[in-house]
Each structure stands twice: as structure tokens, then as C-alpha cells.
Design an enzyme around this catalytic site. Structure first.
Site, short mmCIF file in Angstrom:
data_model
loop_
_atom_site.label_atom_id
_atom_site.label_comp_id
_atom_site.label_asym_id
_atom_site.label_seq_id
_atom_site.Cartn_x
_atom_site.Cartn_y
_atom_site.Cartn_z
N HIS A 82 0.85 -1.20 0.00
CA HIS A 82 0.00 0.00 0.00
C HIS A 82 0.88 1.23 0.00
O HIS A 82 1.85 1.31 0.76
CB HIS A 82 -0.91 0.02 1.23
CG HIS A 82 -1.77 1.25 1.26
ND1 HIS A 82 -2.97 1.32 0.59
CD2 HIS A 82 -1.58 2.46 1.82
CE1 HIS A 82 -3.49 2.52 0.75
NE2 HIS A 82 -2.67 3.24 1.50
N ASP A 161 -15.58 2.26 6.64
CA ASP A 161 -14.57 3.20 6.12
C ASP A 161 -15.18 4.13 5.08
O ASP A 161 -14.85 5.31 5.03
CB ASP A 161 -13.37 2.45 5.53
CG ASP A 161 -12.32 3.43 5.03
OD1 ASP A 161 -11.79 4.18 5.87
OD2 ASP A 161 -12.05 3.49 3.82
N ARG A 168 -14.96 12.36 7.22
CA ARG A 168 -13.67 13.02 7.50
C ARG A 168 -13.34 14.01 6.41
O ARG A 168 -12.87 15.12 6.66
CB ARG A 168 -12.54 11.96 7.59
CG ARG A 168 -12.59 11.15 8.86
CD ARG A 168 -11.71 9.90 8.74
NE ARG A 168 -10.34 10.23 8.42
CZ ARG A 168 -9.51 9.42 7.75
NH1 ARG A 168 -9.93 8.23 7.34
NH2 ARG A 168 -8.29 9.78 7.51
N SER A 183 -8.05 3.34 8.65
CA SER A 183 -8.73 3.32 7.35
C SER A 183 -7.98 2.41 6.38
O SER A 183 -8.57 1.56 5.70
CB SER A 183 -8.81 4.77 6.82
OG SER A 183 -9.11 4.80 5.47
N LYS A 187 -9.01 -1.91 5.35
CA LYS A 187 -9.25 -2.37 3.97
C LYS A 187 -8.25 -3.43 3.56
O LYS A 187 -8.57 -4.38 2.86
CB LYS A 187 -9.19 -1.17 3.02
CG LYS A 187 -10.44 -0.29 3.14
CD LYS A 187 -10.35 0.96 2.29
CE LYS A 187 -9.40 1.96 2.88
NZ LYS A 187 -9.41 3.28 2.33
N1 URA Z 1 -6.10 6.54 2.22
C1 URA Z 1 -7.06 5.82 2.86
O1 URA Z 1 -7.47 4.78 2.40
N2 URA Z 1 -7.53 6.30 4.01
C2 URA Z 1 -7.09 7.45 4.58
O2 URA Z 1 -7.56 7.80 5.64
C3 URA Z 1 -6.12 8.17 3.90
C4 URA Z 1 -5.62 7.70 2.72
#
Ligand code: URA
Length: 434
Positions: A82, A161, A168, A183, A187
Site C-alpha cells: 500500500h 470506512d 472526515r 482506514s 481495507k
Molecule cells: N487513504 C485511505 O485509504 N484512508 C485514509 O484515511 C487516507 C488515505
């Protein structure tokens, strides 16, 4: 459950119990807790932070709001990468097939462009016919049959999320380390992986420009992943200059194909090998990261990574002819060159502005639902640290009939500075291990 009492506890710097967190999350996702109450709690978390046990409970509550893939039946280890996002960051596209060609399954659920940063899904969708909306069955089958799935987040992957991120975003509460860490990791945990390598960017094109904040995010995510049973490590990499030359969806696919052919920009290749090498090490198929990096480099040079990518493209409905010959990818009809107005050493004063130029041209979304023009973008012809003369071509702007061109020119003018030589941090600054 008294939602106001939970907000008050966090507001005053207290620690929430797992039961309080579970009840709040369930109430919010189920619609019983209103958005204003959730935004108050997010603001309190933003200001007060979270203890490791609270962050674990928060992430578990997010994860259990949706589907968690069980890929334990695969005959290979499962790893993903990621990136915290940047400009020209197309690493996932060559990386996933390269790692898969070395015997590690890559279940990769990616996102769309966010603000000035591009998204892997938008880039892949520049390949005519390529589908990223895989069903759960298609996702699992792709991993069983070809060892890679490059998919988007479906409705059932961490719905908490989806709601929390939108809130947010709407309330200016994105840049919080615990909220970002939960977050991202919720995922990634839903994908069914065992290993995660994080590419944490720092510099003016990064989500957290300050390297110290990047380090803190890396450490927080590694600790959280460890508590959740996921092996994670992180690499801090420079985003004080764009990655590679191409910024824009189809342009980045073409550059990714160059990389998969053992060519293309050296910084892109270096990151693919470094991140992939760490994935192979952590997945147990390479003795150490340098050996892993060698294997990734070999897969780029001997055609096996490209062959794996062709398998993904065919499996997900993309037109393989556009990969065999990237000049068949969508192209913007018009081209303009931006040249240096003065001579000296080139540096990127604000990489974010290059990303905003691409968005202005139509290569990204300003609001949800904006339609992307896949062929537009910017090619950065000179690198940070290069000596340039007056009149040297700096940027190639690919546009459609002048759409967004004035704005893109202004962004590009603000993106660079030309002056005395400045020191550049290394592309790979440091490895942060669990
Ligand atoms: N990418 C995400 O998936 N979540 C965040 O909070 C910030 C960047």
C-alpha cells in the site's frame, strides 16, 4: 450506549473500551448514530489520538462492518503493498504481476484518485475494456487461477470506512495518524493477506509531507498490523519529485509497460524492486530483501512479469493489444510543451501542483462522479537536480482541446523552481521494520 458520553470521554483525553467502540461503530454504520455525533467523535480522536489498544479495537470494529476474504486455501503466500499516495506513483501496476510471477499471490484492492494523487483503479481503467469492479467470486477465482486480482472496493468491503472517510473528508479530519492507519489497514486486512509492505511517502507531493510524521504513520501502522496478526513493514520513500516521467492515467500505463519490459525510468524500477523484494522476503520466498529485489528485477528483464500482467489484463477484460503496443492506449489529441524561462538547477518546489495540473486537464476528479479523460496528463521531461538552460523543454502537457490548460500551466509554473543546486534526499530513505 450513550454516544454523548463516549464523545465526552475522548474529548477529555480518556481511553475508550472495546465495547464502547463496537457499540458506537455499529450504531453509526447502522444509521442510529447521526453524522454530527460521529463527526464530534472524529474531531476528538483527531485532537487526542488513540492508545494502541483503542486503535486496535477501532480497526477491528471497522473491519467487522463488512466482508473479510478468507484466502487460506490458496497454495501460495499472500502479500500486498500500500502506498500513502503520490504523483506519478504507478508502482502497483508493474509490482503486482512481478511479485505474482515470483510465486506470491497478490490480492490487491485499490482506490481511485484522491485530491492531487492518482488512483490505481483510474489508471487501470485507461486500458480499454479493463474491469476493476470484480465480484467476490471473480476476485477469489482470479487469485486461484492467476495469482493476482487488481480490484476496486465493493460495497461490502469495510462499509464503515466508506462512511467515515466521506465524513472526515467533509469535515477536514483526514490527516490524523490513527484515522489514516485504521482506514488503510481495515481495507488491507479485508483482502485476506498475510503480508503487507507500506510505501510511506514524504515530501511536497505526499499526504504527510513531513518525514517525521511519515515515520510516525509507518510505526503506528506496523504496530497496529502486528496486533491484528498481519506481518507489515514500511519503506519511507521520497515524494519531493514526481515518480517516473509520466503523470496521467494512460501515460502511466504506458510507462508501467516499459517497466514490465525491463526498461522505463530508473526510479520507478528501483521502487518496484525494493518494495517487491521486501514482499518476497516477508512472504518467505526470498532469504532477504536484496535477494527478493534481484528476483523482481529478473522477472522484469526476462518477460515473466509482463506475461503475468497480460494474464491480468485478459482476465479482467482489458484489450491486450494496447499492452503489446501502448501507442494504442487512449491519447489526448493535443500537446503543448512548457519550457524553462531561466537557467539553473531544477527542483520541485511543490510536487502536489503537478498532480493538480493533471486533475485540471481532466485526468482526476474534483467531485465524485466527474468523468476522467484517460489520455490527458503531464510528462516531466527533466528530473529534479538537472541543470537546465533557458528554453529547455520541461513538461509535455497532453490535453484535449485546451480543457483546463490555463490552470494546468499555472500549476506547473508553481511546481518547480530553478536556481542554485539543492540536495535531494535518496529515493528510498529508510526501511521501518516490525
Ligand atoms: N487513504 C485511505 O485509504 N484512508 C485514509 O484515511 C487516507 C488515505
Amino acid at each position: 450506549m450513550d454516544a454523548r458520553a463516549i464523545v465526552r470521554t475522548k474529548r477529555d483525553g480518556g481511553v475508550l473500551s472495546a465495547d464502547q467502540i463496537d457499540a458506537f461503530m455499529e450504531g453509526y454504520v447502522g444509521g442510529e448514530i447521526p453524522e454530527y455525533m460521529a463527526s464530534a467523535l472524529l474531531m476528538a480522536i483527531f485532537a487526542r489520538g488513540m492508545q494502541p489498544e483503542e486503535l486496535e479495537a477501532w480497526t477491528r470494529a471497522m473491519l467487522s462492518s463488512g466482508t473479510v476474504f478468507d484466502l487460506g486455501h490458496l497454495d501460495r503466500p499472500r502479500a500486498d503493498k500500500h502506498s500513502t499516495g503520490g504523483v506519478g506513483d504507478k508502482v502497483s501496476i508493474p509490482l503486482a504481476p512481478a511479485v505474482a510471477s515470483c510465486g506470491v499471490a497478490v490480492p490487491m484492492i485499490s482506490g481511485r484518485g484522491l485530491g492531487h494523487t492518482g488512483g490505481t483503479l483510474d489508471k487501470l481503467e485507461a486500458i480499454p475494456g479493463f474491469r476493476t469492479d470484480l465480484s467476490a467470486e471473480e476476485y477469489t477465482r482470479a487469485l486461484e487461477e492467476i495469482g493476482v486480482a487488481l480490484a476496486g472496493q465493493t460495497e461490502d468491503v469495510v462499509p464503515a470506512d466508506r462512511k467515515l472517510y466521506a465524513l472526515r473528508d467533509a469535515t477536514g479530519l483526514v490527516e490524523s495518524i490513527p484515522l489514516v492507519a485504521s482506514s488503510i489497514l481495515s481495507k488491507k486486512l479485508a483482502e485476506g493477506i498475510e503480508v503487507l509492505v507500506l510505501d510511506v511517502k514524504f515530501g511536497s507531493g505526499a499526504f504527510f509531507p513531513d518525514v517525521e510524521r511519515g515515520r510516525e504513520l509507518a510505526r503506528t501502522m506496523i504496530t497496529l498490523a502486528d496486533r491484528m496478526g498481519l506481518k507489515a513493514s514500511a519503506i519511507l520513500t521520497a515524494m519531493d519529485r514526481p515518480l517516473g516521467i509520466a503523470c496521467g492515467n494512460a501515460l502511466e500505463i504506458a510507462e508501467s509497460v516499459d517497466c514490465l519490459r525491463g526498461a522505463g525510468p530508473l526510479d520507478l524500477r528501483e521502487l518496484v524492486c525494493t518494495l517487491g523484494g521486501t514482499m518476497l522476503r516477508d512472504a518467505g520466498v526470498a532469504g532477504d530483501a536484496p535477494e527478493g529485489a534481484h528476483r523482481i528485477a529478473a522477472s522484469l528483464d526476462d518477460g515473466s512479469a509482463l506475461e503475468a500482467f497480460m494474464g491480468v489484463v485478459e482476465n479482467q477484460g482489458g484489450d491486450p493489444a494496447t499492452i503489446e503496443d501502448p501507442s494504442r492506449l487512449p491519447q489526448a489529441p493535443d500537446l503543448e510543451t512548457v519550457s524553462a524561462a531561466e537557467g539553473g538547477c531544477l527542483s520541485y518546489a511543490d510536487v502536489r501542483s503537478v498532480g493538480l495540473a493533471v486533475v485540471a486537464l481532466g485526468g482526476g476528479r474534483r467531485v465524485l462522479g466527474d468523468v476522467i479523460d484517460p489520455g490527458v496528463g503531464v510528462r516531466c521531461l527533466r528530473q529534479a537536480g538537472d541543470e537546465v538552460q533557458v528554453g529547455d523543454a520541461l513538461f509535455e502537457v497532453h490535453h484535449t482541446g485546451g480543457h483546463g490548460l490555463d490552470e494546468a500551466r499555472a500549476h506547473l509554473a508553481g511546481a518547480i523552481s530553478i536556481g542554485a543546486e539543492a540536495e535531494l534526499p535518496p529515493l528510498v530513505l529508510e526501511h521501518v521494520e516490525g
